[in-house]
Design an enzyme around this catalytic site. Structure first.
Site, PDB file in Angstrom:
ATOM      1  N   GLY A 136     -36.232   1.695   1.073  1.00 44.73           N
ATOM      2  CA  GLY A 136     -35.525   2.444   2.105  1.00 44.73           C
ATOM      3  C   GLY A 136     -35.094   3.795   1.580  1.00 44.73           C
ATOM      4  O   GLY A 136     -35.652   4.300   0.599  1.00 44.73           O
ATOM      5  N   ASP A 168       0.848  -1.187   0.000  1.00 41.17           N
ATOM      6  CA  ASP A 168       0.000   0.000   0.000  1.00 41.17           C
ATOM      7  C   ASP A 168       0.888   1.243   0.000  1.00 41.17           C
ATOM      8  O   ASP A 168       1.976   1.228   0.589  1.00 41.17           O
ATOM      9  CB  ASP A 168      -0.936   0.007   1.220  1.00 41.17           C
ATOM     10  CG  ASP A 168      -2.188   0.830   0.972  1.00 41.17           C
ATOM     11  OD1 ASP A 168      -3.267   0.243   0.799  1.00 41.17           O
ATOM     12  OD2 ASP A 168      -2.066   2.081   0.914  1.00 41.17           O
ATOM     13  N   GLU A 221     -14.288  -8.507  -8.019  1.00 44.54           N
ATOM     14  CA  GLU A 221     -14.626  -8.938  -6.667  1.00 44.54           C
ATOM     15  C   GLU A 221     -16.103  -8.617  -6.379  1.00 44.54           C
ATOM     16  O   GLU A 221     -16.586  -7.554  -6.725  1.00 44.54           O
ATOM     17  CB  GLU A 221     -13.718  -8.228  -5.654  1.00 44.54           C
ATOM     18  CG  GLU A 221     -13.911  -8.667  -4.231  1.00 44.54           C
ATOM     19  CD  GLU A 221     -13.877 -10.181  -4.072  1.00 44.54           C
ATOM     20  OE1 GLU A 221     -12.854 -10.792  -4.384  1.00 44.54           O
ATOM     21  OE2 GLU A 221     -14.900 -10.767  -3.642  1.00 44.54           O
ATOM     22  N   CYS A 264     -19.572   1.247  -3.908  1.00 41.80           N
ATOM     23  CA  CYS A 264     -19.703   0.509  -5.175  1.00 41.80           C
ATOM     24  C   CYS A 264     -20.928   0.884  -6.001  1.00 41.80           C
ATOM     25  O   CYS A 264     -20.779   1.379  -7.123  1.00 41.80           O
ATOM     26  CB  CYS A 264     -19.704  -0.981  -4.896  1.00 41.80           C
ATOM     27  SG  CYS A 264     -18.091  -1.565  -4.335  1.00 41.80           S
ATOM     28  N   LEU A 290     -17.413  -9.303  -3.078  1.00 40.09           N
ATOM     29  CA  LEU A 290     -17.654  -9.348  -1.631  1.00 40.09           C
ATOM     30  C   LEU A 290     -18.439  -8.129  -1.172  1.00 40.09           C
ATOM     31  O   LEU A 290     -18.422  -7.080  -1.831  1.00 40.09           O
ATOM     32  CB  LEU A 290     -16.331  -9.448  -0.861  1.00 40.09           C
ATOM     33  CG  LEU A 290     -15.288  -8.328  -0.960  1.00 40.09           C
ATOM     34  CD1 LEU A 290     -15.673  -7.110  -0.150  1.00 40.09           C
ATOM     35  CD2 LEU A 290     -13.939  -8.838  -0.496  1.00 40.09           C
ATOM     36  N   ARG A 291     -19.129  -8.307  -0.037  1.00 48.91           N
ATOM     37  CA  ARG A 291     -19.873  -7.195   0.562  1.00 48.91           C
ATOM     38  C   ARG A 291     -19.183  -6.806   1.860  1.00 48.91           C
ATOM     39  O   ARG A 291     -18.811  -7.686   2.639  1.00 48.91           O
ATOM     40  CB  ARG A 291     -21.318  -7.621   0.875  1.00 48.91           C
ATOM     41  CG  ARG A 291     -22.131  -7.971  -0.330  1.00 48.91           C
ATOM     42  CD  ARG A 291     -23.326  -8.822   0.044  1.00 48.91           C
ATOM     43  NE  ARG A 291     -22.906 -10.094   0.627  1.00 48.91           N
ATOM     44  CZ  ARG A 291     -23.729 -11.016   1.115  1.00 48.91           C
ATOM     45  NH1 ARG A 291     -25.017 -10.808   1.121  1.00 48.91           N
ATOM     46  NH2 ARG A 291     -23.261 -12.144   1.618  1.00 48.91           N
ATOM     47  N   LYS A 294     -24.113   0.963   5.402  1.00 51.58           N
ATOM     48  CA  LYS A 294     -24.855  -0.254   5.719  1.00 51.58           C
ATOM     49  C   LYS A 294     -24.346  -0.778   7.056  1.00 51.58           C
ATOM     50  O   LYS A 294     -23.307  -0.314   7.542  1.00 51.58           O
ATOM     51  CB  LYS A 294     -24.723  -1.293   4.614  1.00 51.58           C
ATOM     52  CG  LYS A 294     -23.290  -1.774   4.406  1.00 51.58           C
ATOM     53  CD  LYS A 294     -23.209  -2.718   3.252  1.00 51.58           C
ATOM     54  CE  LYS A 294     -23.078  -4.127   3.753  1.00 51.58           C
ATOM     55  NZ  LYS A 294     -22.917  -5.111   2.719  1.00 51.58           N
TER      56      LYS A 294
HETATM   57  P1  NAD Z   1     -10.171   1.320  -0.482  1.00 49.92           P
HETATM   58  O1  NAD Z   1     -10.187   2.765  -0.732  1.00 49.92           O
HETATM   59  O2  NAD Z   1     -10.697   0.763   0.794  1.00 49.92           O
HETATM   60  O3  NAD Z   1      -8.678   0.769  -0.603  1.00 49.92           O
HETATM   61  C1  NAD Z   1      -7.814   1.152  -1.616  1.00 49.92           C
HETATM   62  C2  NAD Z   1      -6.382   1.048  -1.069  1.00 49.92           C
HETATM   63  O4  NAD Z   1      -5.481   1.244  -2.152  1.00 49.92           O
HETATM   64  C3  NAD Z   1      -6.053   2.103  -0.020  1.00 49.92           C
HETATM   65  O5  NAD Z   1      -5.486   1.487   1.122  1.00 49.92           O
HETATM   66  C4  NAD Z   1      -5.025   3.007  -0.713  1.00 49.92           C
HETATM   67  O6  NAD Z   1      -4.072   3.581   0.154  1.00 49.92           O
HETATM   68  C5  NAD Z   1      -4.394   2.024  -1.690  1.00 49.92           C
HETATM   69  N1  NAD Z   1      -3.739   2.634  -2.828  1.00 49.92           N
HETATM   70  C6  NAD Z   1      -4.162   3.688  -3.586  1.00 49.92           C
HETATM   71  N2  NAD Z   1      -3.271   3.938  -4.546  1.00 49.92           N
HETATM   72  C7  NAD Z   1      -2.282   3.023  -4.419  1.00 49.92           C
HETATM   73  C8  NAD Z   1      -1.077   2.759  -5.132  1.00 49.92           C
HETATM   74  N3  NAD Z   1      -0.712   3.506  -6.193  1.00 49.92           N
HETATM   75  N4  NAD Z   1      -0.271   1.758  -4.717  1.00 49.92           N
HETATM   76  C9  NAD Z   1      -0.621   1.012  -3.645  1.00 49.92           C
HETATM   77  N5  NAD Z   1      -1.765   1.202  -2.932  1.00 49.92           N
HETATM   78  C10 NAD Z   1      -2.572   2.193  -3.321  1.00 49.92           C
HETATM   79  O7  NAD Z   1     -10.909   0.660  -1.729  1.00 49.92           O
HETATM   80  P2  NAD Z   1     -11.774  -0.687  -1.752  1.00 49.92           P
HETATM   81  O8  NAD Z   1     -13.114  -0.427  -1.189  1.00 49.92           O
HETATM   82  O9  NAD Z   1     -10.962  -1.805  -1.227  1.00 49.92           O
HETATM   83  O10 NAD Z   1     -11.973  -0.874  -3.329  1.00 49.92           O
HETATM   84  C11 NAD Z   1     -10.920  -1.315  -4.146  1.00 49.92           C
HETATM   85  C12 NAD Z   1     -11.517  -1.704  -5.499  1.00 49.92           C
HETATM   86  O11 NAD Z   1     -12.399  -2.813  -5.330  1.00 49.92           O
HETATM   87  C13 NAD Z   1     -12.362  -0.606  -6.147  1.00 49.92           C
HETATM   88  O12 NAD Z   1     -12.185  -0.680  -7.534  1.00 49.92           O
HETATM   89  C14 NAD Z   1     -13.785  -0.986  -5.771  1.00 49.92           C
HETATM   90  O13 NAD Z   1     -14.725  -0.500  -6.694  1.00 49.92           O
HETATM   91  C15 NAD Z   1     -13.700  -2.494  -5.815  1.00 49.92           C
HETATM   92  N6  NAD Z   1     -14.673  -3.193  -4.975  1.00 49.92           N
HETATM   93  C16 NAD Z   1     -14.946  -2.729  -3.720  1.00 49.92           C
HETATM   94  C17 NAD Z   1     -15.844  -3.435  -2.911  1.00 49.92           C
HETATM   95  C18 NAD Z   1     -16.176  -2.949  -1.527  1.00 49.92           C
HETATM   96  O14 NAD Z   1     -17.126  -3.446  -0.949  1.00 49.92           O
HETATM   97  N7  NAD Z   1     -15.450  -1.993  -0.963  1.00 49.92           N
HETATM   98  C19 NAD Z   1     -16.465  -4.604  -3.393  1.00 49.92           C
HETATM   99  C20 NAD Z   1     -16.141  -5.051  -4.664  1.00 49.92           C
HETATM  100  C21 NAD Z   1     -15.236  -4.341  -5.462  1.00 49.92           C
END
Ligand code: NAD
Length: 433
Positions: free
Chosen positions: A254, A30, A152, A261, A154-155, A321
């Site tokens: 609701g 990260d 992905e 997402c 996941l929820r 949520k």
């Molecule tokens: P998030 O913001 O929680 O996490 C993203 C992470 O990436 C952060 O820790 C950030 O510091 C890091 N990051 C950013 N730029 C970076 C880089 N250049 N190098 C290394 N790390 C870097 O995001 P998330 O919710 O985990 O979502 C990630 C992806 O998954 C998105 O595309 C989202 O749409 C998708 N997604 C999210 C969910 C969900 O429920 N949150 C579910 C399915 C898919």
């Protein structure tokens, strides 16, 4: 297998921890050095039930490590997952800055053939673009980069269970061996693995989220009509949901969908339709209905209270949520400033998201419990269906509030309207007569 997962947020951290738990050696990378430091000590930066325990176990057993250097991690792994954020851009499109940076950095660091796996939600065509970017920044190195789309599903709140027991795993690639290598990682889960071409895999993610959002907006539109015609949307949804072709899930009326997402993915798909020269009629309507549901919260409070200025409103539930602390696109984050601007005093409470909301909206008073938030309030509004709100003793809640007949806006239809009225509330649910 040596894996790297880039991005240690809700998706990346769960992916890294779960693959480590399945016996792989995983490096979580990260850019956020503070986050990486905390993770090294087994402290997770998000609220996600069950995750911290898995992270700690796998750190202890030497299968899971964290670092900020992507270059070193790339050199140590054959498969690199990209799980960085893809937030919405101003025009509704997707901000792909982080994905592009990571792709270029991987290319620069190649020391052998690699498989890049797009786990971030990215527009159709992005896997090809990631491959091109990595190859270009490899500047003539002979190593081959193959890209796999593995969206992905996941929820948040049930992320670990969802990862370990997925309804399906989607793997898309133009390279059969790369697709097989990624599918193999999921073999211990005994999951239903769907292998497709890369663009279909990318589309499956957007189409799935757009469909779920459509179900929500559909039942919300029916709810508005139920309010006018005296029907109960919960009964309607039950009756509809028993039909296997329809299903009960995501038919809960609701205050609308939020989170990191659904809103951004529907907006991105709408944009993709426009860019393709088509008209996104349905997707535009899904977002429009959602906006009007979000507005309805303050409208219902105003209906019940008259002028909001000088009134105290308890906001119960801030996260988008239950079982998460995620405030991205949470309804609360638009309701709080609206109430504050209207001159109301806001007393808010969420079991996990108080701190985050305080950073965004420090003018609200953040409380220790639902009853604490409701103290002296003229109205209470439930925006997140946390169990502790569902199980609230409404007579007790009424007892700490102000006025003869305080207003209860049940934004998630968690209470029995008759019981709420019997407890002394002016009750307003969603789509209930
Ligand atoms: P998030 O913001 O929680 O996490 C993203 C992470 O990436 C952060 O820790 C950030 O510091 C890091 N990051 C950013 N730029 C970076 C880089 N250049 N190098 C290394 N790390 C870097 O995001 P998330 O919710 O985990 O979502 C990630 C992806 O998954 C998105 O595309 C989202 O749409 C998708 N997604 C999210 C969910 C969900 O429920 N949150 C579910 C399915 C898919």
């Amino acid at each position: 297998m040596e894996l790297t997962v880039v991005g240690c947020g809700y998706v990346g951290l769960v992916t890294a921890a779960c693959f480590a738990d399945l016996g792989n050696r995983v490096i979580g990378v990260d850019v956020d050095a503070v986050r990486v430091q905390a993770l090294k000590k087994g402290r997770i930066p998000i609220y996600e039930p069950g995750l911290e325990e898995i992270v700690r176990r796998n750190i202890k057993d030497g299968r899971l490590t964290f670092q900020t250097s992507l270059a070193d991690a790339v050199r140590a792994s054959r498969i690199i997952f990209i799980a960085v954020g893809t937030p919405p851009a101003a025009d509704g499109d997707v901000d792909l800055t982080a994905v592009r940076m990571v792709a270029a950095e991987i290319g620069k660091s190649l020391n052998g053939d690699k498989i890049i796996v797009n786990k971030s939600t990215v527009p159709v065509g992005m896997a090809d673009a990631v491959g091109d970017m990595a190859q270009k920044s490899a500047r003539g190195k002979k190593h081959k980069v193959r890209v796999v789309s593995n969206p992905e599903f996941l929820r948040e709140g049930t992320a670990v269970t969802d990862f370990m027991h997925p309804d399906r795993v989607v793997v898309g690639s133009s390279d059969k061996r790369a697709a097989e290598a990624v599918a193999d990682l999921y073999r211990p889960l005994d999951a239903h693995v769907i292998v497709t071409d890369v663009r279909s895999a990318e589309m499956i993610k957007y189409a799935s989220n757009a469909f779920l959002a459509t179900k929500i907006s559909f039942i919300n539109e029916i709810a508005s009509l139920c309010e006018k015609l005296g029907a109960d949307v919960a009964a309607v949804a039950n009756g509809m949901g028993k039909d296997k072709r329809i299903g009960r899930e995501f038919l809960y009326a609701g205050v609308g969908f939020g989170g990191s997402c659904l809103p951004k993915d529907v907006a991105a798909l709408r944009r993709a339709v426009e860019k393709a020269g088509l008209t996104p009629r349905l997707l535009a309507a899904v977002l429009e209905v959602n906006e009007s549901q979000r507005r309805s919260v303050v409208e219902k409070l105003s209906d019940g209270l008259g002028k909001l200025a000088g009134k105290t409103v308890a906001v119960l539930g801030l996260a988008f949520k239950p079982s998460t602390d995620d405030l991205r696109e949470a309804v609360s984050q638009t309701v709080l400033p609206q109430l504050i601007r209207a001159g109301a005093k806001v007393r808010a409470y969420d079991p996990a998201a108080n701190e985050g909301s305080k950073r965004n909206h420090p003018q609200a008073v953040y409380c220790k419990s639902a009853l604490d938030a409701a103290k002296g309030a003229h109205a209470a509004v439930v925006l997140t269906e946390w169990n502790e709100f569902v199980e609230l003793d409404l007579v007790k809640l009424r007892g700490v509030m102000a006025g003869q007949k305080p207003v209860l806006v049940d934004g998630r239809n968690v209470y029995d309207p008759d019981k709420a009225k019997a407890a002394g509330f002016t009750y307003r649910g969603v789509g209930r007569g």
